[in-house]
Scaffold this motif. Structure first.
Motif, PDB file in Angstrom:
ATOM      1  N   VAL A 169      -1.867  -7.160  41.567  1.00 39.57           N
ATOM      2  CA  VAL A 169      -0.712  -7.645  42.318  1.00 39.57           C
ATOM      3  C   VAL A 169       0.152  -8.559  41.455  1.00 39.57           C
ATOM      4  CG1 VAL A 169      -0.066  -9.242  44.156  1.00 39.57           C
ATOM      5  CG2 VAL A 169      -1.649  -7.379  44.627  1.00 39.57           C
ATOM      6  N   VAL A 170      -0.475  -9.492  40.743  1.00 43.75           N
ATOM      7  CA  VAL A 170       0.293 -10.447  39.945  1.00 43.75           C
ATOM      8  C   VAL A 170       0.998  -9.750  38.790  1.00 43.75           C
ATOM      9  CG1 VAL A 170       0.132 -12.472  38.440  1.00 43.75           C
ATOM     10  CG2 VAL A 170      -1.146 -12.403  40.581  1.00 43.75           C
ATOM     11  N   THR A 171       0.312  -8.875  38.087  1.00 39.44           N
ATOM     12  CA  THR A 171       0.945  -8.192  36.959  1.00 39.44           C
ATOM     13  C   THR A 171       2.068  -7.268  37.430  1.00 39.44           C
ATOM     14  OG1 THR A 171      -0.810  -6.510  37.019  1.00 39.44           O
ATOM     15  CG2 THR A 171      -1.070  -8.329  35.476  1.00 39.44           C
ATOM     16  N   SER A 172       1.888  -6.626  38.580  1.00 35.89           N
ATOM     17  CA  SER A 172       2.948  -5.779  39.121  1.00 35.89           C
ATOM     18  C   SER A 172       4.166  -6.599  39.516  1.00 35.89           C
ATOM     19  CB  SER A 172       2.430  -4.989  40.321  1.00 35.89           C
ATOM     20  OG  SER A 172       3.449  -4.208  40.898  1.00 35.89           O
ATOM     21  N   ALA A 173       3.933  -7.737  40.169  1.00 37.72           N
ATOM     22  CA  ALA A 173       5.046  -8.602  40.558  1.00 37.72           C
ATOM     23  C   ALA A 173       5.752  -9.162  39.331  1.00 37.72           C
ATOM     24  CB  ALA A 173       4.535  -9.731  41.444  1.00 37.72           C
ATOM     25  N   ARG A 174       4.990  -9.483  38.292  1.00 39.89           N
ATOM     26  CA  ARG A 174       5.587 -10.002  37.060  1.00 39.89           C
ATOM     27  C   ARG A 174       6.472  -8.951  36.403  1.00 39.89           C
ATOM     28  NH1 ARG A 174       1.248 -10.976  32.585  1.00 39.89           N
ATOM     29  NH2 ARG A 174       1.305  -8.693  32.728  1.00 39.89           N
ATOM     30  N   GLU A 175       6.021  -7.715  36.383  1.00 37.06           N
ATOM     31  CA  GLU A 175       6.745  -6.662  35.677  1.00 37.06           C
ATOM     32  C   GLU A 175       7.904  -6.091  36.491  1.00 37.06           C
ATOM     33  OE1 GLU A 175       3.598  -3.956  34.891  1.00 37.06           O
ATOM     34  OE2 GLU A 175       2.608  -5.299  33.437  1.00 37.06           O
ATOM     35  N   ASN A 176       7.792  -6.142  37.827  1.00 34.18           N
ATOM     36  CA  ASN A 176       8.784  -5.468  38.664  1.00 34.18           C
ATOM     37  C   ASN A 176       9.619  -6.419  39.512  1.00 34.18           C
ATOM     38  OD1 ASN A 176       7.887  -2.702  37.999  1.00 34.18           O
ATOM     39  ND2 ASN A 176       6.021  -3.316  39.066  1.00 34.18           N
ATOM     40  N   GLY A 177       9.378  -7.712  39.399  1.00 34.80           N
ATOM     41  CA  GLY A 177      10.122  -8.676  40.197  1.00 34.80           C
ATOM     42  C   GLY A 177       9.430  -9.032  41.487  1.00 34.80           C
ATOM     43  N   SER A 178       8.718  -8.095  42.067  1.00 37.54           N
ATOM     44  CA  SER A 178       7.912  -8.340  43.268  1.00 37.54           C
ATOM     45  C   SER A 178       6.920  -7.205  43.418  1.00 37.54           C
ATOM     46  CB  SER A 178       8.791  -8.454  44.525  1.00 37.54           C
ATOM     47  OG  SER A 178       9.404  -7.218  44.802  1.00 37.54           O
ATOM     48  N   ALA A 179       5.965  -7.399  44.294  1.00 39.39           N
ATOM     49  CA  ALA A 179       4.979  -6.363  44.587  1.00 39.39           C
ATOM     50  C   ALA A 179       4.613  -6.452  46.050  1.00 39.39           C
ATOM     51  CB  ALA A 179       3.732  -6.532  43.710  1.00 39.39           C
ATOM     52  N   THR A 180       4.190  -5.328  46.631  1.00 32.66           N
ATOM     53  CA  THR A 180       3.730  -5.314  48.010  1.00 32.66           C
ATOM     54  C   THR A 180       2.304  -4.789  48.060  1.00 32.66           C
ATOM     55  OG1 THR A 180       4.672  -3.124  48.384  1.00 32.66           O
ATOM     56  CG2 THR A 180       6.039  -5.021  48.962  1.00 32.66           C
ATOM     57  N   ARG A 181       1.630  -5.200  49.109  1.00 30.92           N
ATOM     58  CA  ARG A 181       0.228  -4.799  49.311  1.00 30.92           C
ATOM     59  C   ARG A 181      -0.057  -4.803  50.803  1.00 30.92           C
ATOM     60  NH1 ARG A 181      -3.261  -8.749  50.646  1.00 30.92           N
ATOM     61  NH2 ARG A 181      -5.488  -8.197  50.805  1.00 30.92           N
ATOM     62  N   THR A 182      -0.889  -3.858  51.222  1.00 28.38           N
ATOM     63  CA  THR A 182      -1.350  -3.831  52.599  1.00 28.38           C
ATOM     64  C   THR A 182      -2.821  -4.198  52.624  1.00 28.38           C
ATOM     65  OG1 THR A 182       0.247  -2.106  53.183  1.00 28.38           O
ATOM     66  CG2 THR A 182      -1.643  -2.406  54.654  1.00 28.38           C
ATOM     67  N   GLY A 183      -3.188  -5.146  53.475  1.00 25.85           N
ATOM     68  CA  GLY A 183      -4.577  -5.579  53.534  1.00 25.85           C
ATOM     69  C   GLY A 183      -4.869  -6.340  54.805  1.00 25.85           C
ATOM     70  N   ARG A 184      -6.164  -6.635  55.025  1.00 24.68           N
ATOM     71  CA  ARG A 184      -6.591  -7.338  56.233  1.00 24.68           C
ATOM     72  C   ARG A 184      -6.858  -8.816  55.986  1.00 24.68           C
ATOM     73  NH1 ARG A 184      -8.784  -2.435  56.180  1.00 24.68           N
ATOM     74  NH2 ARG A 184     -10.795  -3.128  55.320  1.00 24.68           N
ATOM     75  N   TYR A 185      -6.479  -9.313  54.819  1.00 20.55           N
ATOM     76  CA  TYR A 185      -6.674 -10.724  54.492  1.00 20.55           C
ATOM     77  C   TYR A 185      -5.687 -11.101  53.391  1.00 20.55           C
ATOM     78  CZ  TYR A 185      -9.209  -8.388  50.758  1.00 20.55           C
ATOM     79  OH  TYR A 185      -9.532  -7.557  49.711  1.00 20.55           O
ATOM     80  N   GLU A 186      -5.440 -12.405  53.284  1.00 22.55           N
ATOM     81  CA  GLU A 186      -4.595 -12.908  52.213  1.00 22.55           C
ATOM     82  C   GLU A 186      -5.403 -12.963  50.921  1.00 22.55           C
ATOM     83  OE1 GLU A 186      -3.202 -16.694  53.466  1.00 22.55           O
ATOM     84  OE2 GLU A 186      -1.734 -15.877  54.872  1.00 22.55           O
ATOM     85  N   LEU A 187      -4.729 -12.725  49.812  1.00 21.47           N
ATOM     86  CA  LEU A 187      -5.391 -12.803  48.507  1.00 21.47           C
ATOM     87  C   LEU A 187      -5.435 -14.226  47.979  1.00 21.47           C
ATOM     88  CD1 LEU A 187      -4.099  -9.733  46.445  1.00 21.47           C
ATOM     89  CD2 LEU A 187      -6.358 -10.065  47.461  1.00 21.47           C
ATOM     90  N   PHE A 188      -4.420 -15.008  48.281  1.00 19.71           N
ATOM     91  CA  PHE A 188      -4.276 -16.327  47.654  1.00 19.71           C
ATOM     92  C   PHE A 188      -4.202 -17.421  48.717  1.00 19.71           C
ATOM     93  CE2 PHE A 188      -2.149 -13.104  45.005  1.00 19.71           C
ATOM     94  CZ  PHE A 188      -2.989 -13.146  43.898  1.00 19.71           C
ATOM     95  N   ASP A 189      -5.220 -17.456  49.593  1.00 15.23           N
ATOM     96  CA  ASP A 189      -5.206 -18.446  50.660  1.00 15.23           C
ATOM     97  C   ASP A 189      -5.731 -19.798  50.198  1.00 15.23           C
ATOM     98  OD1 ASP A 189      -7.710 -17.331  50.333  1.00 15.23           O
ATOM     99  OD2 ASP A 189      -8.297 -17.630  52.420  1.00 15.23           O
ATOM    100  N   HIS A 190      -6.420 -19.850  49.046  1.00 16.92           N
ATOM    101  CA  HIS A 190      -6.974 -21.124  48.563  1.00 16.92           C
ATOM    102  C   HIS A 190      -6.110 -21.782  47.486  1.00 16.92           C
ATOM    103  CE1 HIS A 190     -10.502 -20.536  50.947  1.00 16.92           C
ATOM    104  NE2 HIS A 190     -10.816 -19.413  50.337  1.00 16.92           N
ATOM    105  N   THR A 191      -5.363 -20.993  46.750  1.00 16.56           N
ATOM    106  CA  THR A 191      -4.504 -21.543  45.703  1.00 16.56           C
ATOM    107  C   THR A 191      -3.341 -20.605  45.470  1.00 16.56           C
ATOM    108  OG1 THR A 191      -4.382 -22.292  43.394  1.00 16.56           O
ATOM    109  CG2 THR A 191      -5.805 -20.401  43.849  1.00 16.56           C
ATOM    110  N   THR A 192      -2.219 -21.159  45.052  1.00 14.75           N
ATOM    111  CA  THR A 192      -1.065 -20.332  44.704  1.00 14.75           C
ATOM    112  C   THR A 192      -0.814 -20.337  43.205  1.00 14.75           C
ATOM    113  OG1 THR A 192       0.440 -22.194  45.065  1.00 14.75           O
ATOM    114  CG2 THR A 192       0.029 -20.723  46.936  1.00 14.75           C
ATOM    115  N   THR A 193      -1.716 -20.952  42.443  1.00 12.22           N
ATOM    116  CA  THR A 193      -1.597 -20.969  40.984  1.00 12.22           C
ATOM    117  C   THR A 193      -2.623 -20.014  40.409  1.00 12.22           C
ATOM    118  OG1 THR A 193      -0.907 -23.281  41.039  1.00 12.22           O
ATOM    119  CG2 THR A 193      -1.615 -22.400  38.921  1.00 12.22           C
TER     120      THR A 193
END
Length: 285
Positions: free
Chosen positions: A55-79
């Motif tokens: 997700v991070v590498t895709s957002a870095r290369e394309n400006g943003s990225a989307t994902r479908t899931g049943r939970y957040e990936l970065f609920d504990h830290t945004t760094t």
């Protein structure tokens, strides 16, 4: 794993250092802080091949990225750390919907092993089923209680695809592995699935730069201590300090006057300097 991580959890590891005692009521634990230690404390490192990394590498290369899931990936830290570069990640929930998710249940010692639907050898399973069940069966599980012993999450039918012999439609109810016969059932439930958008901003190009940024915001010097307070601090450096008292509370009060890396009502982590050495300091009071 640093001491503070298992001290805060109250895990059994604590008994090794405290000769079988339970979790102490207070803790002060100080560990030397290298640049890597500081980075690890306040960021999430992504592993190549992980969903976070993709997700991070895709957002870095394309400006943003989307994902479908049943939970957040970065609920504990945004760094987030990718290799030695650090990014601030925004995770925005766009929309949500209900989806059916499946769990395959295994009974390791069924009273009845005659199949109603059919039986299948583990080696004859499709790859999607072997991948999900292999680690459970390789442990040679045993159970002495009635009913199903373990559930293996399969996810939604879309995630599973069309190859599974259990999800979404169960084709067999007995699984044979190394001569052992297991009863198989399938459970399902409704879950909320959301679409997320991710955007990233680079905040540091290397570990040292990132650690310096953290030092600038959080680092403070612990000075002008009384002899009793110095005893507390030096005990914390030498394996941890676990005795409540006026000196302990005085040190905690000094520390809590400063912004912590992580803080809660009764515990927290700080970055401090004591006698020209930097420490990541965990405290419970």
């Amino acid at each position: 794993m640093r001491r503070r991580q298992f001290l805060s959890s109250g895990a059994a590891l604590l008994s090794v250092s405290l000769a079988g005692c339970g979790h102490p009521s207070v803790v002060l634990d100080m560990n030397d802080a290298t640049a890597d230690d500081i980075a690890d404390e306040v960021s999430m490192a992504t592993e190549p091949g992980s969903e976070e990394h993709a997700v991070v590498t895709s957002a870095r290369e394309n400006g943003s990225a989307t994902r479908t899931g049943r939970y957040e990936l970065f609920d504990h830290t945004t760094t987030v750390r990718v290799n030695d570069t650090f990014y601030s990640v925004s995770e925005t929930r766009l929309r949500s919907s209900e989806v059916t998710v499946y769990e395959v249940l295994l009974d390791f010692n069924p009273e009845e092993t005659t199949p109603e639907l059919g039986e299948i050898e583990y080696d004859d399973l499709p790859e999607v089923d072997r991948d999900r069940l292999g680690s459970i069966l390789s442990e040679e599980p045993r159970s002495n209680h009635d009913g199903y012993d373990v559930g293996v999450g399969y996810g939604s039918a879309e995630e599973v695809g069309n190859d599974s012999v259990f999800v979404p439609e169960r084709q067999y109810d007995v699984l044979v592995h190394d001569g052992n016969r297991y009863r198989v059932a399938v459970d399902s439930r409704d879950a909320t699935e959301a679409e997320y958008r991710y955007e990233v901003t680079e905040i540091a190009a290397d570990v040292d730069t990132f650690a310096d940024q953290i030092r600038e915001q959080y680092l403070f010097a612990l000075t002008d201590l009384s002899d009793a307070e110095r005893t507390v601090v030096e005990g914390a450096i030498d394996g941890g300090y676990f005795e409540d008292g006026d000196a302990f509370q005085a040190v905690i009060e000094r520390i809590r006057q400063h912004e912590g890396l992580n803080e809660d009502d009764f515990y927290g982590t700080w970055l401090l300097e004591y006698e020209d050495v930097e420490y990541i300091t965990y405290a419970e009071w």
